[in-house]
Structures are given as C-alpha cells and as structure tokens.
Design an enzyme around this catalytic site. Structure first.
Site, mmCIF file in Angstrom:
data_model
loop_
_atom_site.group_PDB
_atom_site.id
_atom_site.type_symbol
_atom_site.label_atom_id
_atom_site.label_comp_id
_atom_site.label_asym_id
_atom_site.label_seq_id
_atom_site.Cartn_x
_atom_site.Cartn_y
_atom_site.Cartn_z
ATOM 1 N N HIS A 52 0.862 -1.189 0.000
ATOM 2 C CA HIS A 52 0.000 0.000 0.000
ATOM 3 C C HIS A 52 0.902 1.243 0.000
ATOM 4 C CE1 HIS A 52 -2.735 3.003 1.773
ATOM 5 N NE2 HIS A 52 -3.732 2.202 1.430
ATOM 6 N N ASP A 102 3.139 -4.062 8.540
ATOM 7 C CA ASP A 102 1.929 -3.275 8.330
ATOM 8 C C ASP A 102 0.733 -4.205 8.559
ATOM 9 O OD1 ASP A 102 -0.250 -1.916 7.397
ATOM 10 O OD2 ASP A 102 0.586 -1.444 5.423
ATOM 11 N N LYS A 142 -10.686 -0.008 10.518
ATOM 12 C CA LYS A 142 -10.815 -1.252 9.754
ATOM 13 C C LYS A 142 -11.188 -2.420 10.665
ATOM 14 C CE LYS A 142 -7.311 0.066 6.344
ATOM 15 N NZ LYS A 142 -8.018 0.379 5.115
ATOM 16 N N CYS A 180 -4.661 1.789 -3.891
ATOM 17 C CA CYS A 180 -3.497 2.453 -3.264
ATOM 18 C C CYS A 180 -2.205 1.656 -3.403
ATOM 19 C CB CYS A 180 -3.721 2.764 -1.784
ATOM 20 S SG CYS A 180 -4.982 3.993 -1.524
HETATM 21 N N1 PMP Z 1 -1.680 -0.463 4.679
HETATM 22 C C1 PMP Z 1 -2.608 -1.295 4.201
HETATM 23 C C2 PMP Z 1 -2.210 -2.703 3.862
HETATM 24 C C3 PMP Z 1 -3.928 -0.862 4.043
HETATM 25 O O1 PMP Z 1 -4.856 -1.711 3.572
HETATM 26 C C4 PMP Z 1 -4.263 0.455 4.397
HETATM 27 C C5 PMP Z 1 -5.682 0.981 4.225
HETATM 28 N N2 PMP Z 1 -6.247 0.695 2.992
HETATM 29 C C6 PMP Z 1 -3.264 1.289 4.907
HETATM 30 C C7 PMP Z 1 -1.988 0.797 5.030
HETATM 31 C C8 PMP Z 1 -3.554 2.681 5.331
HETATM 32 O O2 PMP Z 1 -4.468 2.714 6.378
HETATM 33 P P1 PMP Z 1 -5.100 4.090 6.906
HETATM 34 O O3 PMP Z 1 -5.641 4.787 5.688
HETATM 35 O O4 PMP Z 1 -6.168 3.674 7.841
HETATM 36 O O5 PMP Z 1 -3.996 4.853 7.539
#
Ligand code: PMP
Length: 410
Positions: A122, A200, A226, A364
């Site tokens: 991500h 992560d 989440k 992303c």
């Molecule tokens: N890492 C991963 C693997 C994610 O799925 C996400 C959220 N889609 C994030 C980081 C970022 O999370 P947040 O937007 O809640 O900071």
C-alpha cells in the site's frame, strides 16, 4: 462460531440501509468497516459524560480521562500481546508507519543502507520509505514476488543479494490480494541479518489473531476504523527499547518533561513522547469498545468466518470463465477480480447500481499492476458481519448483472 443474525443486529448500518434504492450490500471492508452500537455509544459517552482533556488538570474529570486512556492501552496490549507501554496512539496506520520512518529510520539510517519493501505494498508502506531514502541517502530495494506474494525464499534471496538491508517493511496481509506473509520466519531472517521488521498490520490485525511477541516483529501498525472502531485513531506497537531509542516525530504539549531557552527538550518516556497535543479522546474510547467487541466474538471465529465466505464465493464463481480471479488461494476475505473485456471501474459502477459496494482500481497499491498483469481490478472484501446471502447477491449480479449501460440508464 457466533450467530451472524445477532451480530448483524449490532450494526446500525446493516439495519435496512439502501443504496441506489436496493438493500445495501457492503463488500468494501478492506477499505473501512461499520461500527457496532457499543462503539458509537463509547464515542458518545465521551461527549455526554467524560468531556475533558487528559494530563492537564487536577480535577476528577481529567483524571478519569487518563484512566480511560490507560485502560484502552491495556486492552489493546492484551489483544495484540504487547506491553501497554508499547502501544503508541496515532491517527491511524499511515501515521504509525510515518512515525517509524521519521522517528527511527531518519535517525538511524545512513548512505549505503537499504530499506527492503515489495511492489505489492500500500502507498502508506512505500512513500514514507521513499522520503526517508531521499533524506538519508539510504536506498529502497524490492523483494522478488513469487506467485503474486512475498515468500520466505524471496526474503532470503534479497538478503543474499543486498548488503546493508537495515529495515524491512511489509504488509502482514496484502490489501489487494490478501496473501499473508510468514511474519515470524521473516522476522527471524531479518534479525539474523541485522535488520528490523516493520509489519503493516492494517489488513491482518482486524481479521485474525495477531500475537506481537510471538511474531517478534519490531514494529506493528494498524487502524481502528478497519476493525469496527472509529476513524482518526490507530496504533504503532513497538518493542519498548526501540521506542525509547526513537526520535520524537510530532512535538509539543504533553510529550515533554521540560524545555528551556537554549532549545533543550527532555521528552517523556515512550509512549507519551510520541503523543504530542490533545489525543483523539472520543476515538480512544471507541477503539477500546471495538477491541472488546472483536474479543467477545473471538478473533479465531472472525478469521474462520472470512475464510468460509471466501471459499463459498470462490466455489460459486467456479466455471464462470469470463470472471478472472487473481487470488483464488488467498488467506483472507478479499477477492480481486475482473470480468473479461470489462474495465474494473465500469464493473464497480454496475455493481453500485445494484446496491453493492466494492472498490475498483489499484487500491493504493500502485505498483501491483506488474504482479497482477492488469492495470486495475475490482476488489470485494468481507468482514465479520458479511452474510452468505450477501455473497449470493454479489455473485448473482456478477454473473447476471446486465450491461454496464444499465448502470447509467436504469
Ligand atoms: N496499509 C494497508 C495494507 C492498508 O490496507 C491500508 C488501508 N487501505 C493502509 C496501510 C492505510 O491505512 P489508513 O488509511 O487507515 O492509515
């Protein structure tokens, strides 16, 4: 297992809500999740009964808030198996990763050092490392992807081929394909080679039991939203000696012992030294309620539920050769797919017209097209409240959903 009907009744968003005039089928849980009444009530409780700042007053209301914060830290520490003082509150997973980048990597990496990541990460686990590489003269390198995932062998190979890897940053479970890495083995390889592992946990912690001490990762990050919790709150879990070694990131009120006119600042011990300014107090209360909710259902049960729905959906898609699934053997509730000849965003728009929420694009993870071999996918993702009936509606609309023009002219 838990009773799915009872669980669904806990969520106001699942109580008759519609989208495009159809019953809402929410299958974008990798993006964010719904909140049960208990979480909403805990957030409300702050505003109705507990409204004060923390650390800043000599009266009961303020002291009570300190107690709430400490209780949340302890609840999270129990949930993840860390020490309470290894729990740092951040605004979410992204800020937690940036905190490791700016607090640890910026302080300790030097020219010639390497940061190992993968192309399936991500953006939040890529861009902070690019920035740190620029600032320190370190270099970002990439582990090989084998069968669309990061393997123990590919990590070993990366260490053989690259001297001076000092930090490895990987998603525990990927947000597009849902594959889980062998974090324990990878942590051990990292440590043998003198590197730290940043895990992560955005897509693992909400969905399965994750044991920080047992995995022996050095840092673990996740977001409350989440996992049935509020937005604007998350965690960095870090080994205490590393947190103590780290530089501060945000500075200001609440994180220091004292400072003087010569610019000297004595920070508090971790975790407080990272928590400058007024914390997101209502969210901290909601976060604890969310962790309690998940704990009551049982993380093993939640994981089983995701796995069952995944298998059920995959079996129903079997034989439909025009539906290309990219992660049939995944370990999560995420299915990444395309319909042959249909652009992913068109398919997501068509599903929206049927009341079904999915996500399309690169999610992303903007370097993943190389791994997948397509520029965009549709992603459906389940959570603890997703029902088999919702999977039926989803599959039925994939197979007999009609033409994309239906989405615009119905
Ligand atoms: N890492 C991963 C693997 C994610 O799925 C996400 C959220 N889609 C994030 C980081 C970022 O999370 P947040 O937007 O809640 O900071």
């Amino acid at each position: 297992m838990y009773d799915i009907k009872k669980v669904r009744a806990d969520f106001p968003m699942l109580n008759g809500k519609t989208m495009q005039g159809k019953p809402l089928v929410f299958l974008d849980n990798a993006s964010t999740t719904f909140k049960p009444y208990s979480v909403i009530k805990a957030i409300d409780e702050y505003y109705f009964e507990k409204n004060s700042n923390s650390h800043r007053g000599d009266y009961d209301l303020c002291y009570d808030m300190d107690v709430e914060i400490q209780k949340t830290r302890e609840t999270i520490a129990n949930f993840i198996n860390s020490e309470p003082n290894e729990v740092v509150f951040t605004s979410g997973d992204t800020e937690a990763l940036n905190l490791v980048a700016y607090g640890y990597a910026l302080e300790y990496l030097k020219p010639g050092d390497k940061i190992l990541i993968s192309e399936v990460e991500h953006a939040s686990n890529v861009l902070p490392w690019y920035r740190i590489a620029k600032l320190t003269g370190a270099e970002v390198c990439f582990v090989d992807i084998v069968d669309r995932r990061v393997t123990v062998d590919s990590i070993n190979k990366a260490f053989k081929e690259n001297k001076n890897i000092k930090l490895v940053a990987l998603a525990h479970v990927g947000n597009v394909l849902g594959y889980m890495i062998n974090a324990k083995e990878i942590a051990s390889i990292c440590h043998k080679n003198g590197a730290l592992l940043v895990l992560d946990g955005a897509q693992s912690v909400p969905h399965m039991p994750v044991n920080f001490k047992e995995l022996d990762a050095d840092f673990l990050t996740f977001s409350a939203h989440k996992m049935c919790g509020p937005t604007g709150i998350g965690c960095l879990i870090g080994k205490y000696e590393l947190l103590q070694k780290m530089a501060t990131f945000h500075t200001g009120g609440g994180m220091n012992v004292k400072f003087n006119k010569s610019g000297e600042v004595i920070p508090l011990d971790a975790p407080a030294k990272f928590e400058a300014g007024t914390l997101n107090l209502s969210a901290i209360m909601g976060f604890r309620a969310a962790v309690n909710y998940l704990t009551e259902l049982g993380m093993d049960n939640i994981h089983k539920h995701d796995e069952e729905l995944f298998k059920y959906a995959i079996s129903k898609l079997e034989g439909h050769d025009d539906i290309v699934v990219y992660n049939k053997d995944s370990n999560s509730g995420i299915i990444a797919f395309n319909i042959k000849g249909v652009f992913a965003q068109d398919e997501a728009t068509l599903l929206n017209s049927k009341g079904i929420a999915v996500r399309s694009g690169q999610h992303c993870a903007k370097m993943i097209d190389n791994t997948i071999g397509d520029i965009a996918t549709v992603r459906m993702s389940t959570y603890l409240y997703t029902s088999k009936e919702e999977i039926d509606i989803f599959v039925e609309n994939l197979i007999n959903g009609g033409d994309i023009l239906d989405a615009y002219f119905n």
